[in-house]
Scaffold this motif. Structure first.
Motif, PDB file in Angstrom:
ATOM      1  N   PHE A   4       0.856  -1.180  -0.092  1.00  0.00           N
ATOM      2  CA  PHE A   4       0.012   0.087  -0.158  1.00  0.00           C
ATOM      3  C   PHE A   4       1.001   1.436   0.036  1.00  0.00           C
ATOM      4  N   THR A   5       0.492   2.113  -0.702  1.00  0.00           N
ATOM      5  CA  THR A   5       1.328   3.609  -0.834  1.00  0.00           C
ATOM      6  C   THR A   5       0.212   4.467  -0.800  1.00  0.00           C
ATOM      7  N   THR A   6       0.436   5.643   0.002  1.00  0.00           N
ATOM      8  CA  THR A   6      -0.608   6.645   0.279  1.00  0.00           C
ATOM      9  C   THR A   6       0.257   8.089   0.314  1.00  0.00           C
ATOM     10  N   ASP A  24     -12.612   1.331   1.549  1.00  0.00           N
ATOM     11  CA  ASP A  24     -12.766   1.575   2.861  1.00  0.00           C
ATOM     12  C   ASP A  24     -11.181   1.949   3.414  1.00  0.00           C
ATOM     13  N   HIS A  25     -10.151   1.609   2.898  1.00  0.00           N
ATOM     14  CA  HIS A  25      -8.954   1.633   3.449  1.00  0.00           C
ATOM     15  C   HIS A  25      -8.632   2.979   3.011  1.00  0.00           C
ATOM     16  N   GLU A  26      -9.177   3.866   2.216  1.00  0.00           N
ATOM     17  CA  GLU A  26      -8.571   5.087   1.967  1.00  0.00           C
ATOM     18  C   GLU A  26      -9.138   5.920   3.329  1.00  0.00           C
ATOM     19  N   LYS A  27     -10.272   5.621   3.983  1.00  0.00           N
ATOM     20  CA  LYS A  27     -10.725   6.455   5.117  1.00  0.00           C
ATOM     21  C   LYS A  27      -9.478   6.193   6.202  1.00  0.00           C
ATOM     22  N   SER A  28      -9.345   4.810   6.399  1.00  0.00           N
ATOM     23  CA  SER A  28      -8.273   4.476   7.441  1.00  0.00           C
ATOM     24  C   SER A  28      -7.099   4.978   7.313  1.00  0.00           C
ATOM     25  N   PHE A  29      -6.417   5.346   6.054  1.00  0.00           N
ATOM     26  CA  PHE A  29      -5.195   5.871   5.921  1.00  0.00           C
ATOM     27  C   PHE A  29      -5.326   7.352   6.058  1.00  0.00           C
ATOM     28  N   LEU A  30      -6.430   8.032   5.927  1.00  0.00           N
ATOM     29  CA  LEU A  30      -6.734   9.501   6.194  1.00  0.00           C
ATOM     30  C   LEU A  30      -6.584   9.681   7.573  1.00  0.00           C
ATOM     31  N   TRP A  31      -7.415   8.657   8.249  1.00  0.00           N
ATOM     32  CA  TRP A  31      -7.411   8.775   9.788  1.00  0.00           C
ATOM     33  C   TRP A  31      -5.850   8.762  10.275  1.00  0.00           C
TER      34      TRP A  31
END
Length: 360
Positions: free
Chosen positions: A41-43, A99-106
């Motif tokens: 994963f890369t954010t 849903d992972h996008e919300k977790s990374f933003l948090w």
């Protein structure tokens, strides 16, 4: 970079286990005994928004899936992979990635909560690894890196999280909580282990290919001899190369390796070189290559080409034959001239011989 260090460590760890199980075929239809599944994963984003978020999925070093936030589609490298997993599983996995996008933003908002520069971009990388051997799970690993630096690491063999920087202490309570631990274990089983098994049971991700090996020798002007051994076009990536002299493995000399590198066709490449001292010319050296498709380790000798030297005996013999041939030709011409009334007092020259031969 943290990602490069992690991949190198995984690769080294897979070598020894692979060599112990060469040629094994599992009862579940898996074509090689040892397999690994890596999800990366890369954010990139700030505390308020994600600029980029993408996932790349590798099975035995070959990419099988990709996903990014711009199209929010889980894309399989080959159509048969989606068919093997089923439409329901693909849809469920895609929603999980959204849903992972919300977790990374948090995570980003919590990471920068004490930072006055809220709009600074940060890069978060998560590496997930699971491995099976003879269809049995042998280990999981999760590593998180922030802005290219190690953040925290979970090695399930050790059974605990390793905190690499003080900022990670803020997340330790969550990472070790019963709820998050249960969710993590379920995720690893369903999306890492089970996905890998389903794909491998349907078909091998690609056929194994033996390496093509080239050995060369180069002598520099300073007298140092360099030996080079290249293996390319092989799959899977696990391979061992080393030098030996006679039957002894080389322990001296300046040896270096390129490491295992990918080719464009999903095969792999590696080169090892060794610098020898001036008194060592590289005679009797072999490159030993160990790969699952070779069956047993193969040796590839270093061929030394010596310059061709003509001895004085050979040179004088050739010169003597040439003189003899010219003498015979001159004698024949003199005999012919005498027979036709030609004066023998006139010298016979090479020009006379050439003109006479051309006349016949």
């Amino acid at each position: 970079m943290a990602s490069q260090r992690i991949r190198k460590r995984w690769r080294r760890g897979s070598f020894s286990s692979l060599l112990l199980i060469l040629g094994a075929i599992s009862l579940m239809g898996i074509q090689a005994a040892h397999h690994k599944h890596v999800i990366q994963f890369t954010t990139v984003g700030t505390r308020s928004s994600l600029l980029d978020h993408f996932i790349v999925d590798f099975l035995d070093d070959v990419q099988v899936f990709s996903y990014d936030k711009h199209n929010q589609q889980l894309i399989a490298k080959e159509a048969w992979i989606s068919q093997a997993l089923g439409a329901k599983f693909i849809a469920k996995t895609r929603q999980k990635l959204v849903d992972h996008e919300k977790s990374f933003l948090w995570f980003l908002s919590k990471f920068v909560q004490n930072n006055t520069k809220h709009d600074v971009n940060h890069t978060v990388q998560v590496f997930i690894l699971c491995e099976i051997e003879r269809n049995n799970q042998i280990g999981n690993e999760i590593e998180i890196a922030v802005d290219g630096e190690d953040f925290c690491l979970l090695d399930e063999k050790m059974g605990s999280w390793i905190i690499s920087v003080p900022e990670a202490e803020l997340f330790k309570a969550l990472l070790t909580s019963t709820l998050w631990t249960t969710q993590r274990e379920q995720y690893m089983q369903e999306y890492c282990i089970d996905t890998m098994k389903k794909i491998l049971q349907h078909s091998s991700i690609r056929k194994n290919v033996p390496p093509e090996v080239t050995v060369s020798r180069r002598e520099a002007v300073d007298g140092i001899t360099t030996l080079s051994c290249s293996a390319t076009g092989f799959y899977p990536s696990s391979i061992l190369l080393h030098w030996q002299k006679g039957k002894e493995m080389i322990v001296a000399g300046k040896e270096s390796s390129s490491g295992v590198l990918p080719n464009a066709d999903s095969t792999f490449f590696q080169r090892i070189t060794i610098e020898l001292p001036p008194e060592d010319t590289g005679i009797n050296y072999d490159c030993v290559v160990d790969h699952i498709e070779l069956g047993t380790p193969k040796t590839y000798p270093v061929h030394i080409r010596y310059p061709k030297k003509r001895s004085w005996t050979v040179t004088l013999t050739i010169l003597g034959l040439v003189i003899l041939a010219l003498s015979c030709a001159a004698s024949f011409i003199m005999w012919k001239k005498i027979k036709t009334g030609y004066s023998i007092h006139k010298c016979i020259t090479l020009e006379d011989i050439q003109l006479d031969l051309q006349g016949h």
